[in-house]
Write a protein that holds these residues in place. Structure first.
Motif, PDB file in Angstrom:
ATOM      1  N   UNK A 195       0.848  -1.179   0.000  1.00 60.50           N
ATOM      2  CA  UNK A 195       0.000   0.000   0.000  1.00 60.50           C
ATOM      3  C   UNK A 195       0.888   1.235   0.000  1.00 60.50           C
ATOM      4  N   UNK A 196       0.362   2.273  -0.581  1.00 63.52           N
ATOM      5  CA  UNK A 196       1.070   3.544  -0.638  1.00 63.52           C
ATOM      6  C   UNK A 196       0.195   4.619  -0.008  1.00 63.52           C
ATOM      7  N   UNK A 197       0.819   5.571   0.634  1.00 62.95           N
ATOM      8  CA  UNK A 197       0.081   6.654   1.280  1.00 62.95           C
ATOM      9  C   UNK A 197      -0.119   7.814   0.321  1.00 62.95           C
ATOM     10  N   UNK A 198      -1.286   8.459   0.439  1.00 61.74           N
ATOM     11  CA  UNK A 198      -1.552   9.715  -0.247  1.00 61.74           C
ATOM     12  C   UNK A 198      -2.077  10.691   0.799  1.00 61.74           C
ATOM     13  N   UNK A 199      -2.117  11.947   0.467  1.00 63.53           N
ATOM     14  CA  UNK A 199      -2.595  12.968   1.398  1.00 63.53           C
ATOM     15  C   UNK A 199      -3.886  13.546   0.845  1.00 63.53           C
ATOM     16  N   UNK A 200      -4.911  13.603   1.688  1.00 63.24           N
ATOM     17  CA  UNK A 200      -6.191  14.202   1.332  1.00 63.24           C
ATOM     18  C   UNK A 200      -6.469  15.351   2.286  1.00 63.24           C
ATOM     19  N   UNK A 201      -6.976  16.444   1.775  1.00 60.80           N
ATOM     20  CA  UNK A 201      -7.319  17.561   2.631  1.00 60.80           C
ATOM     21  C   UNK A 201      -8.757  17.396   3.126  1.00 60.80           C
ATOM     22  N   UNK A 202      -8.939  17.579   4.435  1.00 67.99           N
ATOM     23  CA  UNK A 202     -10.255  17.522   5.057  1.00 67.99           C
ATOM     24  C   UNK A 202     -10.377  18.711   5.998  1.00 67.99           C
ATOM     25  N   UNK A 235      -6.693  -7.876  -6.653  1.00 64.63           N
ATOM     26  CA  UNK A 235      -5.479  -7.595  -5.890  1.00 64.63           C
ATOM     27  C   UNK A 235      -5.826  -7.119  -4.487  1.00 64.63           C
ATOM     28  N   UNK A 236      -6.808  -6.249  -4.389  1.00 63.71           N
ATOM     29  CA  UNK A 236      -7.241  -5.751  -3.089  1.00 63.71           C
ATOM     30  C   UNK A 236      -7.795  -6.879  -2.221  1.00 63.71           C
TER      31      UNK A 236
END
Length: 76
Positions: A1-8, A53-54
């Motif tokens: 898994x890879x991390x991403x950044x989401x704005x909340x 895959x998931x």
């Protein structure tokens, strides 16, 4: 898994930080599926491969069909 950044918004960020790890894991899985549906909407074959895959990754982490059914039941 890879991390991403989401704005909340600030309240969501605070609630996220204070949520138990199992709750954050459940939410992250739902977000992952939702984003995937949006991104792979026009590529059904690619989306199917992604889901396979998931499924394998989640099985390796202990996600059973029973747990998945409970998550999906909460969505409806």
């Amino acid at each position: 898994m890879e991390r991403i950044v989401l704005e909340v918004d600030d309240k969501v960020a605070k609630a996220w930080r204070e949520a138990p790890s199992d709750k954050r894991r459940d939410i992250a899985s739902k977000i992952n599926i939702r984003i995937s549906k949006e991104l792979f909407e026009y590529d059904k074959a690619g989306f199917q491969l992604y889901l396979e895959d998931l499924r394998d990754k989640m099985a390796d982490r202990g996600l059973t069909q029973e747990i998945l059914d409970d998550i999906l039941k909460d969505e409806s």
